[in-house]
Design a protein around this motif. Structure first.
Motif, PDB file in Angstrom:
ATOM      1  N   ARG A  16      17.364  39.243 -11.546  1.00 44.67           N
ATOM      2  CA  ARG A  16      16.299  39.082 -10.547  1.00 44.67           C
ATOM      3  C   ARG A  16      15.237  40.179 -10.659  1.00 44.67           C
ATOM      4  O   ARG A  16      14.238  40.153  -9.962  1.00 44.67           O
ATOM      5  CB  ARG A  16      16.900  39.053  -9.136  1.00 44.67           C
ATOM      6  CG  ARG A  16      17.468  37.692  -8.780  1.00 44.67           C
ATOM      7  CD  ARG A  16      18.316  37.745  -7.541  1.00 44.67           C
ATOM      8  NE  ARG A  16      19.537  38.497  -7.778  1.00 44.67           N
ATOM      9  CZ  ARG A  16      20.515  38.647  -6.905  1.00 44.67           C
ATOM     10  NH1 ARG A  16      20.400  38.131  -5.711  1.00 44.67           N
ATOM     11  NH2 ARG A  16      21.601  39.333  -7.196  1.00 44.67           N
ATOM     12  N   LEU A 109      31.649  39.226 -10.418  1.00 41.55           N
ATOM     13  CA  LEU A 109      32.119  40.504  -9.859  1.00 41.55           C
ATOM     14  C   LEU A 109      33.649  40.587  -9.842  1.00 41.55           C
ATOM     15  O   LEU A 109      34.226  41.635 -10.148  1.00 41.55           O
ATOM     16  CB  LEU A 109      31.545  40.661  -8.439  1.00 41.55           C
ATOM     17  CG  LEU A 109      31.975  41.908  -7.683  1.00 41.55           C
ATOM     18  CD1 LEU A 109      31.551  43.190  -8.415  1.00 41.55           C
ATOM     19  CD2 LEU A 109      31.397  41.905  -6.262  1.00 41.55           C
ATOM     20  N   LEU A 129      29.823  49.122  -5.378  1.00 43.55           N
ATOM     21  CA  LEU A 129      28.848  48.493  -6.276  1.00 43.55           C
ATOM     22  C   LEU A 129      27.747  49.497  -6.623  1.00 43.55           C
ATOM     23  O   LEU A 129      27.180  50.143  -5.736  1.00 43.55           O
ATOM     24  CB  LEU A 129      28.264  47.228  -5.647  1.00 43.55           C
ATOM     25  CG  LEU A 129      29.291  46.190  -5.167  1.00 43.55           C
ATOM     26  CD1 LEU A 129      28.627  44.846  -4.913  1.00 43.55           C
ATOM     27  CD2 LEU A 129      30.439  46.016  -6.144  1.00 43.55           C
ATOM     28  N   GLY A 173      28.694  38.222   1.022  1.00 45.03           N
ATOM     29  CA  GLY A 173      29.978  37.780   1.557  1.00 45.03           C
ATOM     30  C   GLY A 173      29.929  38.009   3.066  1.00 45.03           C
ATOM     31  O   GLY A 173      29.480  39.063   3.512  1.00 45.03           O
ATOM     32  N   VAL A 206      29.134  41.810   3.745  1.00 47.36           N
ATOM     33  CA  VAL A 206      29.810  42.835   2.933  1.00 47.36           C
ATOM     34  C   VAL A 206      28.772  43.848   2.460  1.00 47.36           C
ATOM     35  O   VAL A 206      27.738  43.484   1.890  1.00 47.36           O
ATOM     36  CB  VAL A 206      30.483  42.199   1.690  1.00 47.36           C
ATOM     37  CG1 VAL A 206      31.048  43.282   0.782  1.00 47.36           C
ATOM     38  CG2 VAL A 206      31.574  41.218   2.098  1.00 47.36           C
ATOM     39  N   GLN A 232      34.666  35.095  -8.138  1.00 47.08           N
ATOM     40  CA  GLN A 232      34.159  35.828  -6.980  1.00 47.08           C
ATOM     41  C   GLN A 232      35.248  36.710  -6.373  1.00 47.08           C
ATOM     42  O   GLN A 232      36.344  36.234  -6.061  1.00 47.08           O
ATOM     43  CB  GLN A 232      33.640  34.845  -5.913  1.00 47.08           C
ATOM     44  CG  GLN A 232      32.444  34.024  -6.349  1.00 47.08           C
ATOM     45  CD  GLN A 232      31.165  34.864  -6.470  1.00 47.08           C
ATOM     46  OE1 GLN A 232      31.130  36.042  -6.083  1.00 47.08           O
ATOM     47  NE2 GLN A 232      30.119  34.263  -7.012  1.00 47.08           N
ATOM     48  N   ARG A 258      22.163  49.789   4.392  1.00 46.04           N
ATOM     49  CA  ARG A 258      22.241  49.437   2.979  1.00 46.04           C
ATOM     50  C   ARG A 258      20.851  49.275   2.322  1.00 46.04           C
ATOM     51  O   ARG A 258      19.965  48.616   2.857  1.00 46.04           O
ATOM     52  CB  ARG A 258      22.976  48.103   2.854  1.00 46.04           C
ATOM     53  CG  ARG A 258      22.901  47.464   1.480  1.00 46.04           C
ATOM     54  CD  ARG A 258      22.657  45.970   1.558  1.00 46.04           C
ATOM     55  NE  ARG A 258      23.562  45.297   2.460  1.00 46.04           N
ATOM     56  CZ  ARG A 258      24.703  44.749   2.073  1.00 46.04           C
ATOM     57  NH1 ARG A 258      25.075  44.785   0.826  1.00 46.04           N
ATOM     58  NH2 ARG A 258      25.460  44.145   2.959  1.00 46.04           N
TER      59      ARG A 258
HETATM   60  C1  G1P Z   1      28.306  40.772  -4.324  1.00 51.86           C
HETATM   61  C2  G1P Z   1      29.453  40.101  -3.562  1.00 51.86           C
HETATM   62  C3  G1P Z   1      29.022  39.792  -2.127  1.00 51.86           C
HETATM   63  C4  G1P Z   1      28.529  41.062  -1.470  1.00 51.86           C
HETATM   64  C5  G1P Z   1      27.380  41.668  -2.308  1.00 51.86           C
HETATM   65  C6  G1P Z   1      26.864  42.988  -1.723  1.00 51.86           C
HETATM   66  O1  G1P Z   1      27.274  39.842  -4.517  1.00 51.86           O
HETATM   67  O2  G1P Z   1      29.839  38.929  -4.240  1.00 51.86           O
HETATM   68  O3  G1P Z   1      30.127  39.271  -1.415  1.00 51.86           O
HETATM   69  O4  G1P Z   1      28.093  40.810  -0.174  1.00 51.86           O
HETATM   70  O5  G1P Z   1      27.831  41.915  -3.634  1.00 51.86           O
HETATM   71  O6  G1P Z   1      27.863  43.853  -1.422  1.00 51.86           O
HETATM   72  P1  G1P Z   1      26.109  40.068  -5.613  1.00 51.86           P
HETATM   73  O7  G1P Z   1      25.102  40.943  -4.959  1.00 51.86           O
HETATM   74  O8  G1P Z   1      26.776  40.698  -6.794  1.00 51.86           O
HETATM   75  O9  G1P Z   1      25.571  38.691  -5.880  1.00 51.86           O
END
Ligand code: G1P
Length: 294
Positions: A16, A109, A129, A173, A206, A232, A258
């Motif tokens: 993206r 992930l 992350l 999530g 999340v 997932q 965040r």
């Molecule tokens: C991932 C997870 C998602 C979470 C997000 C941010 O998504 O799959 O559940 O809410 O990170 O923590 P992504 O951003 O990799 O699409």
């Protein structure tokens, strides 16, 4: 504290954010004075984590370079009388051990976390992350609180959550809490990956930090590709809850807000907010911005 190891997935290609991320890892994008992943590592260090395993990919080598001790640069700064800049490299000396492994196929992930299995063994671990900063003031301690809840409740998994507006639930999530008697620490009845707003059980999203027992790997191994045909992590957690495992949510404080560096809008606004808060240049940037906006 029982948990000393953190797994940091940084393998996602950042599609993206193309073309920015064609050869530059999105985790290395500058936000204010530092690359995103440095904030993540400093946050984990603050929370007592000592061993960091990055799940990387072919375009991510700059992350490994960034955390190396760069003696050549240090000597150069000394020899050229720029000792004042040495402080900016102090993070290199943090008491942390860095490890790297590659996710060889982009399967999502959940699969990235599964790549950590042989390194983690039977230990509980944090997953953080690498593309998400929590808090602008470098004080976020959510992971420390999560580990505390993990130990106190003898939980199987603890996840950070942040309340998001309805039009953002499809990005994350989303928790279905059992109850919110304590709005800051709650057990989960379910969790769903990126639901449509009409199907979202709450607005609690999340917030990119998790604490797991090693049993998450058993669930990941049998998780079928879900949303976007990816394995997932959320689906594996959902299966744990269905099996009666104790999964808790901990809410971030407003100071731990965040900054998700996943798309141009969130990246631009994160950079802007950090620039406006810069101790040396924030005031000046604020004035300039006011002029642009006239
Ligand atoms: C991932 C997870 C998602 C979470 C997000 C941010 O998504 O799959 O559940 O809410 O990170 O923590 P992504 O951003 O990799 O699409």
């Amino acid at each position: 504290m029982t948990v000393k190891l953190a797994v940091i997935p940084v393998a996602g290609r950042g599609t993206r954010l193309i073309p920015l991320t064609k050869s530059l890892p999105k985790e290395m994008l500058p936000v204010g004075r530092k690359p995103v992943v440095q904030y993540v590592v400093e946050e984990l260090n603050r929370c007592g984590l000592q061993k960091l395993l990055f799940i990387t990919g072919p375009t991510k080598i700059a992350i490994e370079n960034h955390f190396d001790l760069d003696l050549e640069l240090i000597n150069h700064l000394r020899e050229t009388g720029k000792e004042d800049l040495l402080n900016e490299l102090a993070f290199e000396k943090a008491d942390l051990q860095y490890f790297y492994t590659r996710q060889r196929r982009q399967l999502g992930l959940g699969h990235a976390i599964l790549c950590a299995e042989s390194f983690v063994g039977k230990e509980p671990f944090v997953a953080a992350l690498g593309d998400t900063i929590l808090g602008i003031n470098e004080k976020a301690k959510i992971v420390e609180r999560m580990i505390h809840v993990f130990e106190e409740k003898n939980a199987d998994c603890v996840i950070a959550f942040e309340e998001v507006p309805e039009d953002e639930v499809h990005r994350y999530g989303i928790a279905a809490p059992k109850d919110l008697n304590d709005p800051n620490v709650f057990q989960l009845a379910n969790i769903v990956e990126k639901p449509a707003p009409s199907e979202a059980p709450s607005h609690l999203a999340v917030a990119s930090r998790y604490v797991f027992r090693a049993e998450i790997f058993d669930y990941l191994k049998i998780t079928k590709p879900g949303k976007n045909n990816e394995i997932q992590l959320t689906d594996a957690i959902q299966a744990m809850i269905a099996d009666g495992k104790k999964v808790y949510g901990v809410r971030v404080t407003p100071e731990e807000h965040r900054f998700d560096i996943g798309n141009f809008e969130s990246y631009f606004s994160a950079f802007l907010e950090f620039a406006l808060n810069d101790p040396d240049h924030g005031e000046e940037i604020r004035k300039k911005l006011q002029k642009f906006l006239k």
